[in-house]
Design an enzyme around this catalytic site. Sequence first.
Site, PDB file in Angstrom:
ATOM      1  N   ASP A 163       1.472  -5.369  -2.410  1.00  0.00           N
ATOM      2  CA  ASP A 163       0.697  -4.053  -2.328  1.00  0.00           C
ATOM      3  C   ASP A 163      -0.340  -4.095  -2.903  1.00  0.00           C
ATOM      4  OD1 ASP A 163       0.452  -0.862  -2.538  1.00  0.00           O
ATOM      5  OD2 ASP A 163       2.379  -1.295  -1.567  1.00  0.00           O
ATOM      6  N   HIS A 205      -0.501   3.517  -5.247  1.00  0.00           N
ATOM      7  CA  HIS A 205       0.438   3.125  -4.235  1.00  0.00           C
ATOM      8  C   HIS A 205       1.429   2.089  -4.478  1.00  0.00           C
ATOM      9  CE1 HIS A 205       1.612   1.841  -0.003  1.00  0.00           C
ATOM     10  NE2 HIS A 205       1.437   2.970   0.255  1.00  0.00           N
ATOM     11  N   ASN A 296       2.050   4.761  10.104  1.00  0.00           N
ATOM     12  CA  ASN A 296       2.265   6.162   9.862  1.00  0.00           C
ATOM     13  C   ASN A 296       1.347   6.713  11.127  1.00  0.00           C
ATOM     14  OD1 ASN A 296       3.727   6.187   7.618  1.00  0.00           O
ATOM     15  ND2 ASN A 296       1.723   5.820   6.457  1.00  0.00           N
ATOM     16  N   SER A 358       5.338   3.927   3.851  1.00  0.00           N
ATOM     17  CA  SER A 358       5.374   2.910   2.921  1.00  0.00           C
ATOM     18  C   SER A 358       6.288   3.409   1.627  1.00  0.00           C
ATOM     19  CB  SER A 358       3.946   3.298   2.037  1.00  0.00           C
ATOM     20  OG  SER A 358       2.828   2.554   3.060  1.00  0.00           O
TER      21      SER A 358
END
Length: 494
Positions: A163, A205, A296, A358
């Site tokens: 990430d 995130h 997404n 995510s």
Amino acid sequence: MNIILALIALAARPDCPPVTAADVARTLALETPAISSTEQRLSRPAASSFTARIPGRFTAGFVPGRLDETLSWLAAQGAEVLRADTAAGFVVCNLPDPVGLALAEAPLPAGVRWLEPDSRTRAAHLPNDPYFLTEQWDKWVMYADRAWDLNRGNTNIAVVICDNGVEYTHPDLGDRFTPGSYGYDFVSNDNDPAPDNILVPEAFHGTHVAGITAATMDNARGIAGWAGIRLLAARVLNDSGSGTLSNLASAIHWAADQGARVVNMSLGSDDYSTPVAEAARYAAQRNVLLVAAAGNAGRATAQYPARLPEVICVGATDRPGGLADYSNFGGDQELVAPGSGIRSCWTGAGYGIASGTSMAAPQVAGVAALVLSAYPTLSTNRLRAVLAASAIDMGPEGWDARFGHGLVNAYRALTLAERMSAGPDAAASAPFRPAAIVTGVWRAPDWAERVEIYDLSGRGGTVTGREFSLAVGTWFVRLTAPGRTELLRLRAVR
């Protein structure tokens, strides 16, 4: 909020049916099947290994119609019978531990089906982390409370978060990292995989993702992650969430070499990458489970690396239980998990809410790590099949393009893994049709939208086309379409 009101505030969750022989058979069909002809039966653990047993209390199962014989045998052993449940077919009795434990491991009379310790039960585990009852609806609908009664993690299991960095000093994450071994920053090429600037809006995130998977449980702080495992961070994106596929490929390869069992990738690209594909193959060959977000864009095509065959593609559900409107789906969709309004860790030692696939992917990675914590010898192929076979079907019966195999259920996954780790006899339990004889070319039926073909060694997978020339031998075929699944055995002859 008191506990009753808090429980009422939790989301409704789907039923959690018990694991059955059909689930075992489905696991074998989903796994690259290597079917043995040797009968292997499930066996109970040794009586002495019952960790919650009540000293001096045992149960004895009896054959229907032979209760009196069982009672007489127990009396001869010095047992005090407390009650007999004739409907369920067992007796509860007091028996001195040395006698009972020895008898439980010895051959039993013909009328006695088992003798084993009676154990304590308690309310399903609800951790004391303040957000669990009030806001972690995601863990609730996936039956975390029941799963945590069975296992809560194993620090020998390593999970890598690919990430934009993880704040490993976060008070709910620090215990999940080994001091001095936090991972690697593939963006800056150093050993510090934390975000560079936590003031960048997207810098949260990776920390949020890590918290979903493994935030420390029962520390009276923040949230509860899925499993008490060991985390490693692979920073492949900058603080704003941008990176390169080549860095991702390096990180996947690195994760496999670090001994990771699970890699989470809450990221993606529309582009195929040979380095990433080869790294995924390298990791899969080393027993690493790869999990990635579907994307997404709300479209019928997932993103890479989720589209790779070695990777579990995860879509997101919303709180009402439907596929989130932003979630990608399509032919690669394998599982879904909650992704909307998820509370987790945030940079700056805080907590925040985020939505997306995510957030769904680390749910699956966390459940996988929880299963491996209990059954660390499970192969990646079998673990992947267990997650799929134990999922709760959310759409048309069987696999479908929106929900894949269904919503991951942590409790059923652990229960099914227990059965599969005991090595059930696939040949006896798998619902394959009797072998059909094939000479020359075999044609898949027109209704099948997905065709999977495997040999006896488990080699194979999804194939394209309708007609196939099969080498001499036995082949296993799984045919799927929305609302329909069929399993075939083929014997190819000259």
